[in-house]
Write a protein that holds these residues in place. Structure first.
Motif, short mmCIF file in Angstrom:
data_model
loop_
_atom_site.label_atom_id
_atom_site.label_comp_id
_atom_site.label_asym_id
_atom_site.label_seq_id
_atom_site.Cartn_x
_atom_site.Cartn_y
_atom_site.Cartn_z
N MET A 1 28.56 -53.83 -70.48
CA MET A 1 28.77 -54.71 -71.51
C MET A 1 28.88 -55.67 -71.49
SD MET A 1 31.98 -55.07 -75.69
CE MET A 1 31.77 -53.87 -75.32
N ASN A 2 28.06 -57.10 -71.81
CA ASN A 2 27.86 -58.41 -71.34
C ASN A 2 28.75 -59.12 -71.86
OD1 ASN A 2 26.31 -60.47 -71.19
ND2 ASN A 2 23.84 -59.57 -71.28
N SER A 3 28.94 -60.52 -70.54
CA SER A 3 30.36 -60.49 -71.21
C SER A 3 29.46 -61.63 -71.59
CB SER A 3 30.21 -61.66 -69.81
OG SER A 3 29.94 -62.86 -69.61
N SER A 4 28.82 -62.05 -72.51
CA SER A 4 28.26 -63.52 -73.73
C SER A 4 28.34 -62.29 -75.69
CB SER A 4 26.49 -63.74 -73.63
OG SER A 4 25.93 -62.81 -73.53
N PHE A 5 27.86 -61.09 -75.08
CA PHE A 5 28.31 -59.98 -76.18
C PHE A 5 29.44 -60.04 -76.60
CE2 PHE A 5 29.78 -55.60 -77.29
CZ PHE A 5 29.26 -55.90 -78.43
N GLY A 6 30.35 -59.62 -75.05
CA GLY A 6 31.81 -59.70 -75.61
C GLY A 6 32.71 -61.16 -75.95
N ILE A 7 32.24 -61.94 -76.08
CA ILE A 7 32.28 -63.61 -75.74
C ILE A 7 32.30 -64.41 -77.33
CG2 ILE A 7 32.97 -66.14 -75.92
CD1 ILE A 7 32.76 -65.20 -72.99
N ARG A 8 31.08 -63.58 -77.35
CA ARG A 8 30.58 -64.25 -79.07
C ARG A 8 30.70 -62.90 -80.27
NH1 ARG A 8 24.56 -62.46 -79.41
NH2 ARG A 8 24.86 -60.79 -81.31
N HIS A 9 31.59 -61.64 -79.93
CA HIS A 9 31.65 -60.90 -80.90
C HIS A 9 33.28 -61.52 -80.52
CE1 HIS A 9 27.48 -59.13 -80.77
NE2 HIS A 9 27.85 -58.34 -82.11
N ILE A 10 34.15 -61.84 -80.09
CA ILE A 10 35.55 -61.37 -79.93
C ILE A 10 35.12 -63.16 -81.59
CG2 ILE A 10 37.31 -63.07 -78.43
CD1 ILE A 10 36.50 -61.14 -76.27
N LEU A 11 34.13 -63.93 -81.10
CA LEU A 11 34.30 -65.24 -81.73
C LEU A 11 34.62 -65.26 -82.96
CD1 LEU A 11 33.25 -67.95 -79.55
CD2 LEU A 11 35.35 -67.94 -79.91
N GLN A 12 33.25 -64.08 -83.48
CA GLN A 12 33.14 -63.82 -84.98
C GLN A 12 33.97 -62.73 -85.06
OE1 GLN A 12 29.71 -61.01 -85.04
NE2 GLN A 12 27.76 -62.66 -85.20
N PHE A 13 34.86 -62.12 -84.20
CA PHE A 13 36.18 -61.46 -85.09
C PHE A 13 36.71 -62.59 -85.52
CE2 PHE A 13 40.31 -60.35 -84.08
CZ PHE A 13 40.66 -58.37 -84.91
N ILE A 14 37.53 -63.50 -84.78
CA ILE A 14 38.53 -64.15 -85.06
C ILE A 14 38.40 -65.70 -86.47
CG2 ILE A 14 39.78 -66.60 -84.23
CD1 ILE A 14 39.39 -65.21 -81.26
N LEU A 15 36.63 -65.30 -85.90
CA LEU A 15 35.80 -66.46 -87.39
C LEU A 15 36.27 -66.00 -88.94
CD1 LEU A 15 34.92 -69.19 -88.50
CD2 LEU A 15 32.38 -67.48 -88.07
N PHE A 16 36.27 -64.34 -88.82
CA PHE A 16 35.86 -63.59 -90.45
C PHE A 16 37.16 -62.98 -90.67
CE2 PHE A 16 31.29 -62.22 -89.18
CZ PHE A 16 30.65 -63.06 -89.93
N VAL A 17 37.61 -63.18 -89.73
CA VAL A 17 38.94 -62.70 -90.32
C VAL A 17 40.05 -63.76 -90.44
CG1 VAL A 17 41.98 -61.93 -89.55
CG2 VAL A 17 39.50 -60.53 -88.38
N ALA A 18 39.72 -65.19 -90.15
CA ALA A 18 39.97 -65.96 -90.22
C ALA A 18 39.95 -66.84 -91.66
CB ALA A 18 40.03 -67.25 -89.54
N LEU A 19 38.65 -66.52 -92.28
CA LEU A 19 37.62 -67.14 -93.47
C LEU A 19 38.69 -66.09 -94.34
CD1 LEU A 19 34.60 -66.95 -92.47
CD2 LEU A 19 36.20 -68.43 -93.14
N GLN A 20 38.77 -64.42 -93.87
CA GLN A 20 39.49 -63.68 -95.26
C GLN A 20 40.64 -64.37 -95.46
OE1 GLN A 20 37.69 -61.21 -96.96
NE2 GLN A 20 39.90 -61.29 -97.78
N ILE A 21 41.64 -65.02 -94.75
CA ILE A 21 42.94 -65.22 -94.50
C ILE A 21 43.55 -66.49 -94.42
CG2 ILE A 21 45.15 -65.33 -92.98
CD1 ILE A 21 44.39 -63.11 -91.52
N LEU A 22 42.42 -67.80 -95.06
CA LEU A 22 42.93 -68.32 -94.58
C LEU A 22 41.76 -69.33 -96.32
CD1 LEU A 22 42.55 -70.00 -91.77
CD2 LEU A 22 44.58 -70.22 -92.96
N LEU A 23 40.80 -68.37 -96.50
CA LEU A 23 39.81 -69.31 -97.87
C LEU A 23 39.47 -67.83 -98.50
CD1 LEU A 23 38.73 -71.39 -98.40
CD2 LEU A 23 35.93 -70.50 -97.33
N MET A 24 39.38 -66.85 -98.29
CA MET A 24 38.39 -66.24 -99.57
C MET A 24 39.99 -65.09 -99.60
SD MET A 24 35.98 -65.97 -99.83
CE MET A 24 34.25 -66.97 -97.93
N ASP A 25 41.14 -65.28 -99.60
CA ASP A 25 42.32 -65.06 -100.00
C ASP A 25 42.61 -65.55 -101.37
OD1 ASP A 25 44.99 -63.29 -100.68
OD2 ASP A 25 45.98 -64.86 -99.92
#
Length: 177
Positions: free
Chosen positions: A1-25
């Motif tokens: 697994m590529n490190s840029s892959f991991g960092i990018r997808h970890i940031l996407q995870f945090i972003l989408f979950v934060a959007l869900q909890i803070l805004l979309m709720d």
């Protein structure tokens, strides 16, 4: 697994979950249309993602949302169902020449029809699982079906907007293995 892959997808995870909890709720259309944007994290993962990792990420994503929504595993179950069905839907939608190793789920690369079929189908299954697990009552089945349809359309439109605004029209040349 590529490190840029991991960092990018970890940031996407945090972003989408934060959007869900803070805004979309708090963003609900006419008390029936809910947007579960956190599933975009699972839908936008690379096409050749390992199935075990996909199921684990589905559980982790849904469990994280469940912790904040206090829904006792409803989102975790629905996200694992989405992660389980994703490879099957991808197989059904395989282009004539197959997928490139570098392909990712991108509306610019795969096309509108492919993306809409992929996104709408998996979102529909996810939302059906969420709302039927939430009510566990078939007396209000018509209302639940209305919520499923309105929420699926709402979530799909938001994901299309996200794809058009934030995802590159170029093919990515990253080795995901």
């Amino acid at each position: 697994m590529n490190s840029s892959f991991g960092i990018r997808h970890i940031l996407q995870f945090i972003l989408f979950v934060a959007l869900q909890i803070l805004l979309m709720d708090n963003l609900v259309l006419f008390s029936t249309g809910f947007c579960f944007i956190y599933i975009a994290f699972l839908l936008f993962l690379p096409i050749d993602m390992n199935r075990v990792w996909l199921l684990f990420l589905g559980f982790l994503t849904g469990f994280t949302v469940d912790m904040f929504y206090d829904t006792m595993g409803i989102h975790a179950a629905a996200s694992v169902l989405l992660a389980f069905l994703r490879p099957h839907v991808l197989n059904l939608l395989t282009p004539r020449d197959g997928y490139d190793a570098s392909d990712s789920v991108n509306i610019h690369v795969m096309g509108w029809r492919w993306f809409l079929a992929y996104c709408f189908t998996l979102t529909l299954f996810h939302h059906a699982a969420v709302f039927f697990l939430e009510t566990i009552n078939f007396q209000t089945a018509l209302y639940t079906l209305g919520k499923i349809l309105a929420s699926t359309l709402f979530t799909t439109i938001v994901m299309i907007i996200l794809q058009l605004l934030f995802f590159s029209p170029k093919r990515e040349r990253i080795d995901y293995r």
